[in-house]
Design an enzyme around this catalytic site. Structure first.
Site, PDB file in Angstrom:
ATOM      1  N   ASP A  32       2.925 -13.687  -5.997  1.00  0.00           N
ATOM      2  CA  ASP A  32       3.883 -12.374  -6.145  1.00  0.00           C
ATOM      3  C   ASP A  32       3.714 -11.392  -4.965  1.00  0.00           C
ATOM      4  O   ASP A  32       2.631 -11.116  -5.000  1.00  0.00           O
ATOM      5  CB  ASP A  32       3.589 -11.846  -7.371  1.00  0.00           C
ATOM      6  CG  ASP A  32       4.295 -10.599  -7.876  1.00  0.00           C
ATOM      7  OD1 ASP A  32       5.737 -11.007  -8.191  1.00  0.00           O
ATOM      8  OD2 ASP A  32       4.204  -9.520  -7.426  1.00  0.00           O
ATOM      9  N   TYR A  37       5.258  -4.458   0.018  1.00  0.00           N
ATOM     10  CA  TYR A  37       3.663  -4.636   0.139  1.00  0.00           C
ATOM     11  C   TYR A  37       3.361  -4.869   1.413  1.00  0.00           C
ATOM     12  O   TYR A  37       2.185  -4.942   2.159  1.00  0.00           O
ATOM     13  CB  TYR A  37       3.162  -5.821  -0.572  1.00  0.00           C
ATOM     14  CG  TYR A  37       3.374  -5.853  -2.095  1.00  0.00           C
ATOM     15  CD1 TYR A  37       3.743  -4.657  -2.598  1.00  0.00           C
ATOM     16  CD2 TYR A  37       3.085  -6.863  -2.911  1.00  0.00           C
ATOM     17  CE1 TYR A  37       4.075  -4.603  -4.036  1.00  0.00           C
ATOM     18  CE2 TYR A  37       3.426  -6.912  -4.372  1.00  0.00           C
ATOM     19  CZ  TYR A  37       3.797  -5.642  -4.848  1.00  0.00           C
ATOM     20  OH  TYR A  37       4.016  -5.411  -6.295  1.00  0.00           O
ATOM     21  N   LYS A  62      10.503  -9.116  -3.674  1.00  0.00           N
ATOM     22  CA  LYS A  62      11.285  -8.285  -4.377  1.00  0.00           C
ATOM     23  C   LYS A  62      11.812  -6.910  -3.437  1.00  0.00           C
ATOM     24  O   LYS A  62      11.417  -6.896  -2.509  1.00  0.00           O
ATOM     25  CB  LYS A  62      10.174  -7.123  -5.392  1.00  0.00           C
ATOM     26  CG  LYS A  62       9.256  -7.824  -6.010  1.00  0.00           C
ATOM     27  CD  LYS A  62       8.264  -7.042  -6.924  1.00  0.00           C
ATOM     28  CE  LYS A  62       7.182  -7.971  -7.667  1.00  0.00           C
ATOM     29  NZ  LYS A  62       5.868  -7.732  -6.729  1.00  0.00           N
ATOM     30  N   HIS A  95      12.799  -4.429  -7.344  1.00  0.00           N
ATOM     31  CA  HIS A  95      11.510  -3.903  -7.918  1.00  0.00           C
ATOM     32  C   HIS A  95      11.555  -2.824  -8.735  1.00  0.00           C
ATOM     33  O   HIS A  95      10.418  -2.808  -9.493  1.00  0.00           O
ATOM     34  CB  HIS A  95      10.914  -3.330  -6.459  1.00  0.00           C
ATOM     35  CG  HIS A  95       9.581  -3.643  -6.360  1.00  0.00           C
ATOM     36  ND1 HIS A  95       8.688  -3.794  -4.997  1.00  0.00           N
ATOM     37  CD2 HIS A  95       8.564  -3.398  -7.215  1.00  0.00           C
ATOM     38  CE1 HIS A  95       7.332  -3.551  -5.206  1.00  0.00           C
ATOM     39  NE2 HIS A  95       7.040  -3.323  -6.692  1.00  0.00           N
TER      40      HIS A  95
HETATM   41  P1  NAD Z   1      -4.831  -5.734 -11.197  1.00  0.00           P
HETATM   42  O1  NAD Z   1      -4.630  -5.370 -12.750  1.00  0.00           O
HETATM   43  O2  NAD Z   1      -4.486  -7.440 -10.941  1.00  0.00           O
HETATM   44  O3  NAD Z   1      -6.254  -5.540 -10.768  1.00  0.00           O
HETATM   45  C1  NAD Z   1      -6.888  -5.616  -9.498  1.00  0.00           C
HETATM   46  C2  NAD Z   1      -8.246  -4.940  -9.425  1.00  0.00           C
HETATM   47  O4  NAD Z   1      -8.998  -5.691 -10.241  1.00  0.00           O
HETATM   48  C3  NAD Z   1      -8.777  -5.246  -8.126  1.00  0.00           C
HETATM   49  O5  NAD Z   1      -9.731  -3.867  -7.805  1.00  0.00           O
HETATM   50  C4  NAD Z   1      -9.657  -6.276  -7.982  1.00  0.00           C
HETATM   51  O6  NAD Z   1     -10.764  -6.479  -7.042  1.00  0.00           O
HETATM   52  C5  NAD Z   1     -10.337  -6.283  -9.366  1.00  0.00           C
HETATM   53  N1  NAD Z   1     -10.492  -7.658  -9.985  1.00  0.00           N
HETATM   54  C6  NAD Z   1      -9.570  -8.642  -9.909  1.00  0.00           C
HETATM   55  N2  NAD Z   1     -10.120  -9.716 -10.566  1.00  0.00           N
HETATM   56  C7  NAD Z   1     -11.392  -9.530 -11.000  1.00  0.00           C
HETATM   57  C8  NAD Z   1     -12.559 -10.016 -11.624  1.00  0.00           C
HETATM   58  N3  NAD Z   1     -12.482 -11.326 -11.845  1.00  0.00           N
HETATM   59  N4  NAD Z   1     -13.487  -9.527 -11.668  1.00  0.00           N
HETATM   60  C9  NAD Z   1     -13.914  -8.123 -11.214  1.00  0.00           C
HETATM   61  N5  NAD Z   1     -12.721  -7.465 -10.428  1.00  0.00           N
HETATM   62  C10 NAD Z   1     -11.631  -8.029 -10.616  1.00  0.00           C
HETATM   63  O7  NAD Z   1      -4.083  -4.942 -10.236  1.00  0.00           O
HETATM   64  P2  NAD Z   1      -2.793  -4.879  -9.344  1.00  0.00           P
HETATM   65  O8  NAD Z   1      -3.031  -5.354  -7.911  1.00  0.00           O
HETATM   66  O9  NAD Z   1      -2.350  -3.383  -9.472  1.00  0.00           O
HETATM   67  O10 NAD Z   1      -1.662  -5.846 -10.139  1.00  0.00           O
HETATM   68  C11 NAD Z   1      -1.686  -7.181  -9.771  1.00  0.00           C
HETATM   69  C12 NAD Z   1      -0.392  -7.582  -9.111  1.00  0.00           C
HETATM   70  O11 NAD Z   1       0.687  -6.820  -9.865  1.00  0.00           O
HETATM   71  C13 NAD Z   1      -0.119  -6.776  -7.670  1.00  0.00           C
HETATM   72  O12 NAD Z   1      -1.117  -7.433  -6.779  1.00  0.00           O
HETATM   73  C14 NAD Z   1       1.222  -7.002  -7.501  1.00  0.00           C
HETATM   74  O13 NAD Z   1       1.650  -8.432  -7.052  1.00  0.00           O
HETATM   75  C15 NAD Z   1       1.887  -6.864  -8.948  1.00  0.00           C
HETATM   76  N6  NAD Z   1       2.213  -5.366  -9.062  1.00  0.00           N
HETATM   77  C16 NAD Z   1       3.713  -5.155  -9.306  1.00  0.00           C
HETATM   78  C17 NAD Z   1       4.476  -3.686  -9.189  1.00  0.00           C
HETATM   79  C18 NAD Z   1       5.563  -3.758  -9.582  1.00  0.00           C
HETATM   80  O14 NAD Z   1       6.097  -2.529  -9.655  1.00  0.00           O
HETATM   81  N7  NAD Z   1       6.491  -4.827  -9.970  1.00  0.00           N
HETATM   82  C19 NAD Z   1       3.372  -2.854  -9.606  1.00  0.00           C
HETATM   83  C20 NAD Z   1       2.092  -3.142  -9.043  1.00  0.00           C
HETATM   84  C21 NAD Z   1       1.503  -4.335  -9.101  1.00  0.00           C
END
Ligand code: NAD
Length: 260
Positions: A32, A37, A62, A95
């Protein structure tokens, strides 16, 4: 669409390709990204670096808020798949609805065109509230395949999930770990001890058992593997209920789609 994808928001440009290749080697088949990004080219590099065939990988990107409108969206799509280096895309999302600009319907018409032309297999939306979804369906008769929304145990979006479900739209959780904030929660931590799993695996398992698709992000090879390794255990109903009870009215982390 594989239910667990790998999200690449905020992964530094210079490690995106290796993270994507590592995720594919670990077994992910869904990536994704988004134009905004600024790492679509590096995602493409990672896809090509892995040994997995294109047809087995599900790639989402997106259209960004600056590119709403029919012609702009068509042009933005060409740039995105050019940067990734693909000749078709699996899923293209709007998006954000950006209601103040009022161009969601024209933007959606462009996605409908791209799908009809076979450039993208499926089309959907992100951060759409019920009224935004209704507007695009009323105008085109075409229902989005997916609505990707902020969703985690502290912000469960029950009303929006019900709307998605009624319309046959898949709900995909973004920031499924609450951007890491859930990992220190005491309910999550005690369940991690009970099941002998990482806190992230408990939260991601809650999403799966709640019928949601997820796209967790990590740049750590160990966490990338762990986040996919959640199919071989199940939370007991009382533990799902304890996580359900973490929902908060003010649990949103990201922007409010009605005003963003
Ligand atoms: P997330 O909820 O996936 O959390 C990421 C955080 O958790 C990072 O700091 C990472 O180091 C930590 N983490 C991940 N796995 C871990 C583990 N096993 N143990 C300990 N820490 C861990 O946050 P995100 O990146 O905001 O969301 C995921 C994805 O969602 C994004 O990468 C993106 O692709 C998507 N996204 C979309 C939108 C949108 O508007 N459509 C907005 C935000 C994010």
């Amino acid at each position: 669409m594989p239910r667990i994808g790998f999200g690449v928001w905020q992964i530094p440009k210079n490690s995106t390709a290796s993270c994507v290749a590592h995720a594919l080697d670990a077994g992910y088949r869904h990536i994704d990204t988004a134009a905004v990004y600024r790492n679509e080219a590096e995602v493409g590099e990672g896809l090509r670096a892995s040994r997995v065939a294109r047809g087995e990988i599900f790639v989402t990107t997106k259209v960004s808020n600056d590119d709403h409108g029919f012609d702009r969206t068509l042009a933005a799509f060409e740039k995105s798949i050019g940067r990734i280096g693909l000749d078709y895309l699996d899923l293209y999302l709007i998006h954000w609805p950006c209601p103040a600009r009022g161009l969601q319907v024209e933007t959606w018409r462009a996605l409908v065109r791209l799908q009809a032309e076979g450039r993208v297999r499926s089309i959907g939306v992100s951060n759409f509230e019920p009224q935004h979804i209704r507007d695009i369906i009323d105008a085109t008769g075409i229902v989005p395949a997916v609505n990707q929304i902020e969703l985690h145990p502290r912000f469960q979006q029950r009303r929006l999930r019900a709307t998605n479900e009624k319309l046959g739209i898949v709900t995909e959780s973004w920031s499924p770990l609450g951007q890491g904030a859930l990992l220190d929660d005491k309910t999550v931590r005690s369940q991690a001890e009970k099941y002998r799993r990482q806190p992230a695996q408990i939260v991601l398992r809650w999403h799966l058992q709640s019928g949601l698709a997820i796209i967790p992000r990590s740049a750590s090879p160990r966490h990338i593997v762990a986040n996919l390794d959640i199919e071989d255990f199940a939370l007991d109903p009382e533990d799902v209920a304890a996580l359900d009870a973490l929902d908060r009215r003010n649990g949103r982390i990201g922007p409010d789609p009605l005003v963003f």
